[in-house]
Design a protein around this motif. Structure first.
Motif, PDB file in Angstrom:
ATOM      1  N   SER A 131       1.140  -5.513  11.335  1.00 50.15           N
ATOM      2  CA  SER A 131       0.940  -6.709  10.283  1.00 50.15           C
ATOM      3  C   SER A 131       0.951  -6.441   8.823  1.00 50.15           C
ATOM      4  O   SER A 131       1.754  -6.760   7.953  1.00 50.15           O
ATOM      5  CB  SER A 131      -0.300  -7.433  10.564  1.00 50.15           C
ATOM      6  N   ASP A 132       0.078  -4.993   8.709  1.00 51.06           N
ATOM      7  CA  ASP A 132       0.103  -4.559   7.336  1.00 51.06           C
ATOM      8  C   ASP A 132       1.522  -3.722   6.895  1.00 51.06           C
ATOM      9  O   ASP A 132       1.712  -3.956   5.810  1.00 51.06           O
ATOM     10  CB  ASP A 132      -1.027  -3.129   7.263  1.00 51.06           C
ATOM     11  N   ALA A 133       1.924  -3.218   7.773  1.00 48.84           N
ATOM     12  CA  ALA A 133       3.443  -2.965   7.412  1.00 48.84           C
ATOM     13  C   ALA A 133       4.439  -3.971   7.004  1.00 48.84           C
ATOM     14  O   ALA A 133       5.292  -3.730   6.163  1.00 48.84           O
ATOM     15  CB  ALA A 133       4.090  -2.129   8.544  1.00 48.84           C
ATOM     16  N   ASP A 184       0.879  -1.029   0.069  1.00 52.60           N
ATOM     17  CA  ASP A 184       0.041   0.222  -0.076  1.00 52.60           C
ATOM     18  C   ASP A 184       1.127   1.307  -0.135  1.00 52.60           C
ATOM     19  O   ASP A 184       1.625   1.523   0.958  1.00 52.60           O
ATOM     20  CB  ASP A 184      -0.789  -0.120   1.170  1.00 52.60           C
ATOM     21  N   TYR A 185       0.792   1.764  -1.045  1.00 50.38           N
ATOM     22  CA  TYR A 185       1.607   3.216  -1.352  1.00 50.38           C
ATOM     23  C   TYR A 185       1.247   4.408  -0.506  1.00 50.38           C
ATOM     24  O   TYR A 185       1.767   5.137  -0.111  1.00 50.38           O
ATOM     25  CB  TYR A 185       1.896   3.514  -2.556  1.00 50.38           C
ATOM     26  N   SER A 186       0.157   4.482  -0.132  1.00 46.20           N
ATOM     27  CA  SER A 186      -0.957   5.435   0.417  1.00 46.20           C
ATOM     28  C   SER A 186      -0.812   5.408   1.934  1.00 46.20           C
ATOM     29  O   SER A 186      -1.029   6.644   2.496  1.00 46.20           O
ATOM     30  CB  SER A 186      -2.177   5.786  -0.097  1.00 46.20           C
ATOM     31  N   THR A 227       3.484  -5.003   3.512  1.00 46.41           N
ATOM     32  CA  THR A 227       4.180  -3.798   2.649  1.00 46.41           C
ATOM     33  C   THR A 227       5.506  -4.102   2.523  1.00 46.41           C
ATOM     34  O   THR A 227       6.053  -3.997   1.331  1.00 46.41           O
ATOM     35  CB  THR A 227       3.594  -2.597   3.166  1.00 46.41           C
ATOM     36  N   MET A 228       6.159  -4.266   3.345  1.00 50.48           N
ATOM     37  CA  MET A 228       7.962  -4.579   3.348  1.00 50.48           C
ATOM     38  C   MET A 228       8.006  -5.565   2.524  1.00 50.48           C
ATOM     39  O   MET A 228       8.862  -5.787   1.737  1.00 50.48           O
ATOM     40  CB  MET A 228       8.149  -4.632   4.933  1.00 50.48           C
ATOM     41  N   ALA A 229       7.189  -6.656   2.706  1.00 46.84           N
ATOM     42  CA  ALA A 229       7.496  -8.166   1.941  1.00 46.84           C
ATOM     43  C   ALA A 229       7.174  -7.893   0.669  1.00 46.84           C
ATOM     44  O   ALA A 229       8.049  -8.163  -0.168  1.00 46.84           O
ATOM     45  CB  ALA A 229       6.759  -9.234   2.693  1.00 46.84           C
TER      46      ALA A 229
END
Length: 210
Positions: free
Chosen positions: A85-87, A75-77, A90-92
């Motif tokens: 968990s979302d971070a 997620d770029y935004s 995104t990193m993966a």
């Protein structure tokens, strides 16, 4: 004798694995990347791979045309508002996508956020085939078509997707993809140009009439 037998069995296993990997594993003719902030249902992925293959060619001569979707969840935004968990997702996803872009694996991209993608990777070219100069990231809208502006894409029979272990809802796959865009990567180097050459007919077929 015991050790001879064990070594023979081990060698046979390695040979079997090698033959299975290189002779019986289906190799894709095309790699198409999907970059979105959320999970793409398996039903949608399967249907989309089958439909995209109808517009390609058998490039490796194995008697069938195969498209593999490489799905990257990031997620770029979201910025600092992401949960832990979302971070992590995104990193993966960013790491996997960077490997794809650096290696020239995928040529065609289905993007939920083309602005964020272009700002992050700078890998798209203009729709007229020219390459953007440095600092042209804000001109991303000249590098993509909306999914809904492509008659070939909107005409695909993708069916519906059902809930599973990750996807909690069900719905229509065409409706799910209506917010996406399609773009093709640019070739700044001779090596990448040769990798992209075979994807040009697929790109032209998918965007015909847009």
């Amino acid at each position: 004798l015991k050790w001879v037998l064990l070594i023979g069995i081990a060698a046979a296993f390695v040979a079997y694995s090698f033959i299975g990997q290189y002779f019986f594993t289906t190799k894709p003719d095309y790699n198409v990347a999907v970059v979105a902030p959320y999970y793409l249902p398996d039903d949608t992925v399967t249907a989309l791979q089958e439909q995209l293959a109808r517009y390609g060619e058998d490039l490796n001569g194995d008697g069938k045309t195969v498209v593999t979707l490489n799905v990257y969840t990031l997620d770029y935004s979201a910025g600092d508002t992401q949960t832990e968990s979302d971070a992590y997702l995104t990193m993966a996803g960013t790491t996997k996508l960077a490997t794809d872009v650096a290696g020239g694996l995928s040529s065609v991209f289905l993007l939920y956020d083309p602005a964020g993608f272009q700002e992050s990777t700078g890998s798209l070219r203009y729709l007229d085939g020219t390459l953007p100069e440095a600092g042209s990231d804000s001109d991303w809208w000249n590098m993509v078509y909306r999914w809904t502006d492509c008659p070939v894409l909107t005409g695909m029979e993708l069916g519906s997707y059902t809930s599973d272990a990750v996807q909690s809802a069900s719905g229509d796959s065409q409706q799910l993809l209506a917010d996406y865009y399609i773009g093709i990567r640019g070739a700044w180097l001779k090596e990448s140009a040769s990798l992209l050459e075979n994807s040009e007919p697929l790109w032209a077929n998918l965007t015909a009439g847009a």
